[in-house]
Design an enzyme around this catalytic site. Structure first.
Site, PDB file in Angstrom:
ATOM      1  N   GLU A   1      11.082  87.152   8.312  1.00 19.03           N
ATOM      2  CA  GLU A   1      10.049  87.068   9.345  1.00 19.03           C
ATOM      3  C   GLU A   1       9.163  85.870   9.030  1.00 19.03           C
ATOM      4  O   GLU A   1       8.660  85.708   7.918  1.00 19.03           O
ATOM      5  CB  GLU A   1       9.234  88.374   9.376  1.00 19.03           C
ATOM      6  CG  GLU A   1       8.124  88.344  10.410  1.00 19.03           C
ATOM      7  CD  GLU A   1       7.908  89.670  11.125  1.00 19.03           C
ATOM      8  OE1 GLU A   1       8.719  90.592  10.955  1.00 19.03           O
ATOM      9  OE2 GLU A   1       6.909  89.761  11.873  1.00 19.03           O
TER      10      GLU A   1
ATOM     11  N   ASN B   1       6.541  94.560   7.463  1.00 21.96           N
ATOM     12  CA  ASN B   1       7.110  95.454   8.484  1.00 21.96           C
ATOM     13  C   ASN B   1       8.347  96.045   7.812  1.00 21.96           C
ATOM     14  O   ASN B   1       9.458  95.562   7.979  1.00 21.96           O
ATOM     15  CB  ASN B   1       7.507  94.678   9.744  1.00 21.96           C
ATOM     16  CG  ASN B   1       6.302  94.042  10.411  1.00 21.96           C
ATOM     17  OD1 ASN B   1       5.199  94.581  10.346  1.00 21.96           O
ATOM     18  ND2 ASN B   1       6.502  92.901  11.050  1.00 21.96           N
TER      19      ASN B   1
ATOM     20  N   LYS C   1       1.495  97.723   4.988  1.00 28.49           N
ATOM     21  CA  LYS C   1       0.976  97.411   6.327  1.00 28.49           C
ATOM     22  C   LYS C   1       1.088  98.695   7.121  1.00 28.49           C
ATOM     23  O   LYS C   1       2.193  99.228   7.287  1.00 28.49           O
ATOM     24  CB  LYS C   1       1.817  96.302   6.968  1.00 28.49           C
ATOM     25  CG  LYS C   1       1.479  96.013   8.431  1.00 28.49           C
ATOM     26  CD  LYS C   1       2.312  94.848   8.967  1.00 28.49           C
ATOM     27  CE  LYS C   1       2.015  94.559  10.431  1.00 28.49           C
ATOM     28  NZ  LYS C   1       2.800  93.402  10.939  1.00 28.49           N
TER      29      LYS C   1
ATOM     30  N   GLU D   1       0.187  96.582  14.470  1.00 29.29           N
ATOM     31  CA  GLU D   1       1.302  95.981  15.211  1.00 29.29           C
ATOM     32  C   GLU D   1       2.506  96.929  15.274  1.00 29.29           C
ATOM     33  O   GLU D   1       3.650  96.536  15.040  1.00 29.29           O
ATOM     34  CB  GLU D   1       1.697  94.636  14.593  1.00 29.29           C
ATOM     35  CG  GLU D   1       0.547  93.641  14.595  1.00 29.29           C
ATOM     36  CD  GLU D   1       0.893  92.259  14.073  1.00 29.29           C
ATOM     37  OE1 GLU D   1       1.841  92.134  13.293  1.00 29.29           O
ATOM     38  OE2 GLU D   1       0.194  91.309  14.471  1.00 29.29           O
TER      39      GLU D   1
ATOM     40  N   ARG E   1     -10.946  91.597  18.445  1.00 26.49           N
ATOM     41  CA  ARG E   1     -10.022  91.791  17.322  1.00 26.49           C
ATOM     42  C   ARG E   1     -10.632  91.314  16.001  1.00 26.49           C
ATOM     43  O   ARG E   1     -10.334  91.885  14.945  1.00 26.49           O
ATOM     44  CB  ARG E   1      -8.732  91.029  17.617  1.00 26.49           C
ATOM     45  CG  ARG E   1      -7.797  90.960  16.453  1.00 26.49           C
ATOM     46  CD  ARG E   1      -6.468  90.424  16.903  1.00 26.49           C
ATOM     47  NE  ARG E   1      -5.664  89.985  15.790  1.00 26.49           N
ATOM     48  CZ  ARG E   1      -4.484  89.400  15.916  1.00 26.49           C
ATOM     49  NH1 ARG E   1      -3.989  89.181  17.124  1.00 26.49           N
ATOM     50  NH2 ARG E   1      -3.798  89.031  14.873  1.00 26.49           N
TER      51      ARG E   1
ATOM     52  N   LYS F   1      -6.565  88.920   4.993  1.00 26.84           N
ATOM     53  CA  LYS F   1      -6.261  87.527   5.354  1.00 26.84           C
ATOM     54  C   LYS F   1      -7.540  86.698   5.276  1.00 26.84           C
ATOM     55  O   LYS F   1      -8.627  87.221   5.471  1.00 26.84           O
ATOM     56  CB  LYS F   1      -5.671  87.461   6.770  1.00 26.84           C
ATOM     57  CG  LYS F   1      -4.287  88.101   6.866  1.00 26.84           C
ATOM     58  CD  LYS F   1      -3.604  87.863   8.206  1.00 26.84           C
ATOM     59  CE  LYS F   1      -2.247  88.573   8.228  1.00 26.84           C
ATOM     60  NZ  LYS F   1      -1.445  88.336   9.426  1.00 26.84           N
TER      61      LYS F   1
ATOM     62  N   ASP G   1      -5.716  85.585  12.283  1.00 23.75           N
ATOM     63  CA  ASP G   1      -4.319  85.582  11.841  1.00 23.75           C
ATOM     64  C   ASP G   1      -3.837  84.176  11.494  1.00 23.75           C
ATOM     65  O   ASP G   1      -3.077  83.590  12.275  1.00 23.75           O
ATOM     66  CB  ASP G   1      -3.464  86.182  12.971  1.00 23.75           C
ATOM     67  CG  ASP G   1      -2.065  86.531  12.512  1.00 23.75           C
ATOM     68  OD1 ASP G   1      -1.780  86.396  11.313  1.00 23.75           O
ATOM     69  OD2 ASP G   1      -1.265  86.950  13.370  1.00 23.75           O
TER      70      ASP G   1
ATOM     71  N   GLU H   1      -5.214  87.134   1.261  1.00 30.30           N
ATOM     72  CA  GLU H   1      -3.848  86.773   1.682  1.00 30.30           C
ATOM     73  C   GLU H   1      -3.903  85.472   2.470  1.00 30.30           C
ATOM     74  O   GLU H   1      -4.667  85.337   3.419  1.00 30.30           O
ATOM     75  CB  GLU H   1      -3.281  87.901   2.550  1.00 30.30           C
ATOM     76  CG  GLU H   1      -1.877  87.622   3.063  1.00 30.30           C
ATOM     77  CD  GLU H   1      -1.321  88.775   3.912  1.00 30.30           C
ATOM     78  OE1 GLU H   1      -1.486  89.955   3.540  1.00 30.30           O
ATOM     79  OE2 GLU H   1      -0.728  88.479   4.971  1.00 30.30           O
TER      80      GLU H   1
ATOM     81  N   GLU I   1       3.435  79.428   9.631  1.00 31.75           N
ATOM     82  CA  GLU I   1       3.666  80.126  10.897  1.00 31.75           C
ATOM     83  C   GLU I   1       2.909  79.498  12.071  1.00 31.75           C
ATOM     84  O   GLU I   1       3.494  79.212  13.104  1.00 31.75           O
ATOM     85  CB  GLU I   1       3.268  81.594  10.737  1.00 31.75           C
ATOM     86  CG  GLU I   1       3.355  82.369  12.024  1.00 31.75           C
ATOM     87  CD  GLU I   1       2.930  83.823  11.880  1.00 31.75           C
ATOM     88  OE1 GLU I   1       2.597  84.250  10.762  1.00 31.75           O
ATOM     89  OE2 GLU I   1       2.936  84.520  12.899  1.00 31.75           O
TER      90      GLU I   1
ATOM     91  N   GLU J   1      -5.139  70.348  13.213  1.00 36.05           N
ATOM     92  CA  GLU J   1      -6.148  71.104  13.964  1.00 36.05           C
ATOM     93  C   GLU J   1      -6.617  70.284  15.174  1.00 36.05           C
ATOM     94  O   GLU J   1      -6.799  70.822  16.261  1.00 36.05           O
ATOM     95  CB  GLU J   1      -7.312  71.376  13.008  1.00 36.05           C
ATOM     96  CG  GLU J   1      -8.458  72.133  13.594  1.00 36.05           C
ATOM     97  CD  GLU J   1      -9.642  72.182  12.610  1.00 36.05           C
ATOM     98  OE1 GLU J   1      -9.533  71.668  11.478  1.00 36.05           O
ATOM     99  OE2 GLU J   1     -10.692  72.709  13.010  1.00 36.05           O
TER     100      GLU J   1
ATOM    101  N   TRP K   1      -3.734  91.471  22.809  1.00 33.82           N
ATOM    102  CA  TRP K   1      -3.619  90.983  21.429  1.00 33.82           C
ATOM    103  C   TRP K   1      -4.933  90.444  20.866  1.00 33.82           C
ATOM    104  O   TRP K   1      -5.071  90.288  19.653  1.00 33.82           O
ATOM    105  CB  TRP K   1      -2.536  89.899  21.333  1.00 33.82           C
ATOM    106  CG  TRP K   1      -1.171  90.467  21.514  1.00 33.82           C
ATOM    107  CD1 TRP K   1      -0.443  90.499  22.662  1.00 33.82           C
ATOM    108  CD2 TRP K   1      -0.385  91.121  20.512  1.00 33.82           C
ATOM    109  NE1 TRP K   1       0.760  91.129  22.436  1.00 33.82           N
ATOM    110  CE2 TRP K   1       0.826  91.523  21.125  1.00 33.82           C
ATOM    111  CE3 TRP K   1      -0.570  91.403  19.158  1.00 33.82           C
ATOM    112  CZ2 TRP K   1       1.834  92.195  20.432  1.00 33.82           C
ATOM    113  CZ3 TRP K   1       0.432  92.067  18.478  1.00 33.82           C
ATOM    114  CH2 TRP K   1       1.622  92.468  19.111  1.00 33.82           C
TER     115      TRP K   1
HETATM  116  O1  GCW Z   1       0.884  86.689  11.882  1.00 42.10           O
HETATM  117  C1  GCW Z   1       1.453  87.893  12.231  1.00 42.10           C
HETATM  118  C2  GCW Z   1       2.895  87.603  12.315  1.00 42.10           C
HETATM  119  C3  GCW Z   1       3.773  88.788  12.131  1.00 42.10           C
HETATM  120  C4  GCW Z   1       3.367  89.451  10.840  1.00 42.10           C
HETATM  121  C5  GCW Z   1       1.915  89.868  10.953  1.00 42.10           C
HETATM  122  C6  GCW Z   1       1.379  90.461   9.666  1.00 42.10           C
HETATM  123  C7  GCW Z   1       4.760  90.589   9.273  1.00 42.10           C
HETATM  124  O2  GCW Z   1       3.148  86.981  13.538  1.00 42.10           O
HETATM  125  O3  GCW Z   1       5.088  88.331  12.099  1.00 42.10           O
HETATM  126  O4  GCW Z   1       4.185  90.545  10.547  1.00 42.10           O
HETATM  127  O5  GCW Z   1       1.115  88.759  11.213  1.00 42.10           O
HETATM  128  O6  GCW Z   1       0.738  89.717   8.929  1.00 42.10           O
HETATM  129  O7  GCW Z   1       1.594  91.623   9.422  1.00 42.10           O
END
Ligand code: GCW
Length: 844
Positions: free
Chosen positions: A186, A229, A306, A310, A360, A384, A389, A411, A417, A534, A565
């Site tokens: 992933e 996941n 987790k 999601e 969020r 995070k 995200d 994290e 990504e 950026e 979202w």
């Molecule tokens: O950034 C998002 C990602 C998912 C990821 C999720 C997470 C593993 O798009 O793919 O899932 O965060 O951090 O749990």
């Protein structure tokens, strides 16, 4: 995990690992090796003055690994030397733990207070028998010391002055892999998993040993193997037996394995009627599973979780809290010394976007702050770095200040990504460093994030950093320069006071060359790369304006609006930005300690680069430099794209100074990036121009001199389509071919002269479309759309530019693109552009 948390049963480990060192020796022949990263033969431009002759004082598996690394490092160092240089001085290198060294060399000042995992490197300048001592507080410390020695020598350190002690700032220094048992990863952008394939652990674990070497060389001590996941299958006995092989492969380098677990496992694979974390049978199931794991893997590091996020199962199904779930797992692991990293990435992805209070960004703090003090000591809440995200720019998560009785880990993502997926050059260390240094002023005191993670600020026992690595079988991270991120992650997790530029420099010297011109250029490119990314993606704190429900790669501005979202940036005809103030918005600003809450509540005191994260303002709102928000959006995209083109010029100057394959690989990537930055620029600029209706002072937005649209051409076979999202194509339209061959034709009406000729097309998955440029019927260039880019539909993920340099044109010339579809690739075309040679986009 550091040794004190992991009681190791030595006999079993010794047996497990002797076969392992053998496997590692074989790894030299394997396709994927650490020398594809920074553990490579010497890049030094002069022969080092010493050659090390090892003497190892102990027999443990890690001491044997340290010995091997010493020999390997010595060979690497000498490997690049020229024969004409004077013969190096032979020096004994004594390797051991501090206790062993103290016994063997009673006359040297061995430190008595080295912390776990720390090391001491010392030059014993005895004239008769010069020696270098590398002493570890423990076995991992010894390994780190050996790698540090070679890092120092590569940096040109004078070995006769060595008297260095070092110890890690953080106890937890893990990488997370998001690998699935089927071999996919992933958010991985470097091929398939080195750990898994077809539901099982791979037979060939040589790359795993090599990975462990790389990790240990920068001080990383844990590797969580599988996707958060999580597939519950990995907890079944036959899979645990296989996981034990991975643990064996990583153990000699002190890298402990961990697993992501699904909290519903007691039900899904255990056959229980429930997975309620407070249920006695559920607790017993986890305790039994932990015993089974530790029987197979005595130094297992722990679980990552987790849950309720999601779509993942979680304790909320039973009205339980994250603390309830974390503590059940922690209680199972505690007798064995394991830990639980419970992720604070818990949020509702069905938010109501009509509700100004819905946000969020609030979720992690709202859910976890009330639980502070309820977690068992071996639980670490993993947060995070920002509240959303992994966006190119976010504020620092307020939760770091909101958990004062709970151990915490930060994290971050090494895999890119949301930051260009390794196709764009983005060095992330400046972002991490900024967060580590960021002072949250909790309790009106100085509380930089790095102090919180070091468990120094509050009442915590553990803490650290976790990096989502995403390494795969394609040369670890696929892009050679992206490896600087993996390197920097480890270095900062060891010492958050290091400077990103210094880390980049030591990485470049070990990986590429010690040539000052090259090192200077690479450091400069890395230095600006994040800020620049950026600027042409999502400036002013809007977040990465990418396709958030799909690829997370190309531009797709509205994909984050008007859905549950919650990555909204609330752009409308009058203004842009998410109002997170207490006064009129979601109230998120109040989650920060008072000093910062006040700062972020007011747009005038909010830093410009976070303005639109915290405030909804009119497009005419003036930033601190007096420029309007809309003009900044236009300018930052044009400047950013121009800057990205500049990387190509910088790199081209290094031709002949770096290895040819590396030179070519990086050049192709930088050329691609420069072109994709134009896609980003045009998408965002034309979107905001249309939405705001405000013209660009600089006259760029909406004006594309020399551009000829495919939809305006004389088409033969090609059909006009609306591209989705519209901003990803020039004018929102493109042409696609469903015949055998199609063509688009324009008559040139400009000035005579020599030009560069750009063709913007869509390089779709599922086939290799073929293109020919003809001028007056004569082929002038031909190429394939064979890149590996996301999406099967024409959009900003795959919009690609091919440039033909130095083409002679005169009025009346017929310009024609012939497209040949293949498979699912319809040879789609957006536009052509005739550019003065000197202004041309970089040439592919
Ligand atoms: O950034 C998002 C990602 C998912 C990821 C999720 C997470 C593993 O798009 O793919 O899932 O965060 O951090 O749990």
């Amino acid at each position: 995990m550091p040794a004190p948390m992991c009681p190791i049963k030595p006999n079993r480990i010794a047996v497990l690992t002797s076969s392992l060192l053998l496997a590692t020796t074989i790894s030299a022949a394997s396709a994927q090796t650490a020398d594809q990263a920074w553990l490579r033969p010497s890049t030094l431009d002069h022969r080092p003055a010493i050659s090390l002759e090892p003497r190892v004082l102990g027999f443990g598996i890690m001491e044997q690994a340290a010995l091997r690394e010493l020999k390997d490092g010595n060979a690497r160092l000498l490997g690049g030397s020229s024969d004409s240089a004077p013969a190096p001085l032979k020096v004994e290198a004594v390797l051991g733990t501090v206790d062993e060294v103290r016994r063997a060399l009673p006359h040297i000042p061995v430190p008595t207070d080295l912390q776990p995992e720390g090391y001491w490197i010392y030059w014993n300048g005895a004239a008769d028998k010069p020696s270098l001592v590398v002493a570890g507080a423990d076995h991992p410390g010894l390994i780190y010391g050996v790698f540090a020695l070679f890092r120092l020598l590569a940096a040109g350190q004078d070995f006769t002055r060595l008297n260095l002690r070092s110890q890690p700032a953080f106890r937890i220094r893990w990488v997370d892999q998001w690998d699935n048992p089927d071999g996919t990863i992933e958010r991985g952008y470097a091929g398939r998993s080195i750990f898994f394939e077809g539901g099982d652990v791979r037979q060939d674990l040589a790359p795993v040993s090599e990975y462990a070497r790389l990790l240990a060389s920068v001080g990383i001590n844990g590797c969580n193997l599988n996707n958060v996941n999580a597939s519950p299958d990995l907890l079944k006995h036959d899979h645990l037996v296989q996981i034990a092989r991975i643990a064996d492969a990583m153990r000699p380098w002190g890298v402990h394995v961990a697993l992501s677990v699904a909290v519903n496992s007691p039900q899904s694979i255990g056959g229980l009627a429930t997975f309620d974390p407070k249920d006695a049978a559920v607790k017993a199931w986890w305790a039994a599973r932990a015993r089974e794991i530790y029987d197979l893997i005595p130094d297992f590091a722990g679980f990552t979780v987790k849950a309720d996020s999601e779509g993942q199962p979680g304790p909320s199904s039973f009205g339980r809290t994250p603390a309830d779930a974390a503590n059940t797992l922690a209680a199972a692991l505690a007798p064995h010394g394991g830990v639980v990293l419970y992720r604070a990435f818990v949020y509702n992805h069905h938010l109501d976007w009509h509700d100004p209070k819905a946000d969020r960004a609030r979720a992690a703090y709202d859910i976890f702050h009330p639980l502070d003090g309820q977690f068992l000591p071996n639980v670490i809440v993993q947060t995070k770095e920002g509240p959303i995200d992994f966006q190119a720019r976010e504020p620092v998560s307020p939760l770091f200040a909101g958990l004062q009785k709970t151990s915490q880990a930060m994290e971050v993502q090494i895999t890119q990504e949301y930051t260009g997926q390794q196709r764009h050059l983005v060095y992330l260390a400046p972002m991490w460093k900024q967060v580590l240094d960021f002072d949250l002023h909790a309790n009106n005191q100085s509380t930089p994030v790095k102090e919180i993670l070091a468990a120094k600020s509050f009442h915590q026992s553990l803490g650290g950093m976790v990096g989502v690595a995403g390494i795969g079988r394609d040369r670890w991270l696929s892009s050679p320069l992206a490896l600087a991120n993996l390197y920097a992650f480890g270095r900062l997790a060891w010492d958050p006071n290091l400077r990103p530029d210094s880390i980049a420099e030591e990485w470049a010297r070990q990986t590429i060359t010690t040539d000052r011109v090259v090192v200077g250029t690479v450091v400069d490119m890395l230095h600006w790369s994040l800020r620049n990314y950026e600027s042409y993606t999502g400036p002013l704190g809007m977040q990465t304006l990418t396709d958030i429900t799909g690829s997370h790669y190309g531009p797709n501005i509205e994909s984050s609006e008007r859905n549950g979202w919650g990555q909204w940036h609330d752009a409308d005809a009058k203004g842009v930005g998410k109002d997170r103030t207490v006064a009129t918005g979601s109230g998120y600003t109040a989650q920060y300690p008072p000093e910062l809450a006040k700062l972020y509540e007011d747009p005038a005191t909010t830093p410009d680069d976070l303005l639109l994260f915290f405030h909804h303002v009119p497009y005419t709102y003036k930033l601190h430099d007096g420029k309007t928000v809309i003009q900044h959006i236009y300018d930052s995209h044009y400047n950013g794209a121009a800057f990205a083109a500049g990387y190509v010029d910088q790199w081209t100057k290094l031709k002949g100074r770096v290895d040819a394959p590396l030179y070519d690989d990086v050049l192709a990537r930088l050329q691609y990036q420069a072109n994709h930055a134009i896609v980003w620029r045009d998408a965002i600029v034309q979107y905001f121009l249309k939405l705001s209706g405000i013209p660009d002072d600089q006259g760029h937005a909406g004006h594309y001199p020399g551009r000829l649209e495919a939809e305006d051409a004389r088409l033969n076979g090609y059909k006009i389509i609306d591209v989705t999202p519209w901003e990803d194509a020039s004018g929102g339209k493109a042409v696609t071919c469903s015949e055998k061959v199609c063509s688009a034709e324009w008559t040139y009406t400009g000035q005579p002269g020599r030009y560069s000729f750009a063709v913007q097309y869509f390089d779709l998955q599922g086939g290799i479309g073929h293109y020919t440029l003809k001028i007056n019927g004569q082929p002038a260039a031909t190429w394939d759309g064979n890149a590996d880019l996301p999406s099967k539909h024409p959009n900003g993920d795959n919009s690609t530019r091919y440039t033909v340099p130095n083409v002679g044109l005169k009025p009346g010339d017929i310009l024609q693109i012939e497209g040949t579809p293949d498979g699912q690739d319809p040879a789609a075309l957006d536009y052509i552009e005739v550019l003065p040679v000197h202004e041309a986009a970089p040439v592919i």
